[in-house]
Write an enzyme that holds these catalytic residues in place. Structure first.
Site, short mmCIF file in Angstrom:
data_model
loop_
_atom_site.label_atom_id
_atom_site.label_comp_id
_atom_site.label_asym_id
_atom_site.label_seq_id
_atom_site.Cartn_x
_atom_site.Cartn_y
_atom_site.Cartn_z
CG ASP A 1 30.72 10.85 17.89
OD1 ASP A 1 31.39 11.02 18.93
OD2 ASP A 1 29.49 10.73 17.90
CG ASP B 1 35.44 6.74 15.73
OD1 ASP B 1 35.52 7.42 16.77
OD2 ASP B 1 34.96 7.18 14.66
C1 XBP Z 1 34.23 12.57 17.91
C2 XBP Z 1 34.57 13.74 18.76
C3 XBP Z 1 33.65 14.11 19.88
C4 XBP Z 1 32.28 14.50 19.34
C5 XBP Z 1 31.51 15.33 20.35
O1 XBP Z 1 34.67 11.47 18.63
O2 XBP Z 1 35.61 14.34 18.55
O3 XBP Z 1 34.23 15.21 20.55
O4 XBP Z 1 32.46 15.34 18.18
O5 XBP Z 1 31.34 14.60 21.53
P1 XBP Z 1 35.03 10.02 17.91
P2 XBP Z 1 31.71 15.29 22.95
O6 XBP Z 1 35.05 10.24 16.39
O7 XBP Z 1 36.37 9.67 18.48
O8 XBP Z 1 33.92 9.10 18.33
O9 XBP Z 1 31.06 16.65 22.94
O10 XBP Z 1 31.13 14.35 23.99
O11 XBP Z 1 33.21 15.35 22.97
MG MG Z 2 35.04 9.43 14.53
#
Ligand code: XBP
Ligand code: MG
Length: 248
Positions: free
Chosen positions: A10, A8
């Site tokens: 973020d 993953d």
């Molecule tokens: C985290 C998310 C993303 C980010 C924002 O993704 O839900 O939406 O918060 O990025 P993960 P965007 O934990 O799956 O990496 O604005 O590009 O969606």
């Molecule tokens: Mg995440």
């Protein structure tokens, strides 16, 4: 035998939400002349909705309902998210978002051992390549055989789609892979895809529930700063290395 690691982005590769994405959303709102301001607490609530566009829509439906059914909302939404992505990738390019402890070390160990690497994330692809380039290595996007990101699947996490897409591209069964996540939505997604999952928590996810995770840790740890074990057993190891992964 584990053949591939699927990460993953973020909250897992880097702590990107509170001081990264959130600030970019707020700056995009300001540039659009909107008085919306997502403070850290509100953003923690909004993170229950994965996907930036989906998150803005949810916020509008909940807090700005008169805008929600406006004819121009779809265009406004697209523009806000494009602007936010421009601002966020500029934050990354300025080196503002460091990797979490142990991430670079484990990636290098995995590469040296011939393990295949992949990414499965809800975030926009441009955000992934920018984070890899500016926070890991100039050519780091080439380290990942598969980068499954954003809108390439119809349903975002907690749906399993993004992990199933990555497994399909890797041509591997879930049993040959390990997933790394930070949130309950992420764990639901990876487990629904049949993947054994290691969780590293952060300030937004520390209180969430991770039953079914193979391990729940504060972070992947470093030789001089061991991981804190919140669930599971590191079997005598002080931080996450390949031995830990092979023993999961
Ligand atoms: C985290 C998310 C993303 C980010 C924002 O993704 O839900 O939406 O918060 O990025 P993960 P965007 O934990 O799956 O990496 O604005 O590009 O969606
Ligand atoms: Mg995440």
């Amino acid at each position: 035998m584990i053949q591939a690691l699927i990460f993953d982005v973020d909250g897992t590769l880097a702590d990107t939400e509170r001081d990264g994405h959130r600030l970019a959303f707020n700056q995009a709102f300001k540039e659009a002349g909107l008085d919306w301001c997502w403070d850290a607490a509100l953003y923690g609530e909004l993170l229950a909705i994965t996907g930036g566009k989906e998150r803005i829509s949810h916020y509008v439906q909940r807090y700005q309902p008169t805008l929600a059914d406006g004819a121009h909302f779809t265009e406004l939404l697209a523009k806000l998210h494009q602007d936010k992505t421009r601002i966020y990738t500029a934050l990354l390019a300025a080196g503002k978002i460091p990797l979490r402890p142990g991430v670079k070390r484990l990636l290098l160990e995995a590469r040296a051992a011939g393990l295949r690497l992949a990414i499965a994330t809800t975030t926009t692809p441009a955000n992934v390549t920018a984070l890899l380039k500016y926070s890991l290595a100039e050519d780091a996007h080439t380290w990942f055989e598969v980068i499954a990101a954003g809108d390439i699947v119809p349903a975002k996490k907690p749906a399993p789609d993004i992990y199933l897409w990555a497994l399909e591209k890797l041509q591997l069964k879930a049993a040959a892979c390990l997933a790394f996540e930070d949130s309950e939505n992420g764990l639901k997604s990876s487990m629904a895809a049949g993947l054994k999952t290691l969780i590293t928590t952060n300030s937004y996810t520390a209180e969430q529930h991770f039953s079914g995770a193979a391990l729940v840790l504060s972070d992947l740890g470093e030789p001089n700063s061991p991981s804190l074990v919140l669930q599971g057993d590191l079997k005598g190891e002080a931080y996450v290395n390949l031995r830990v992964l092979m023993n999961l």
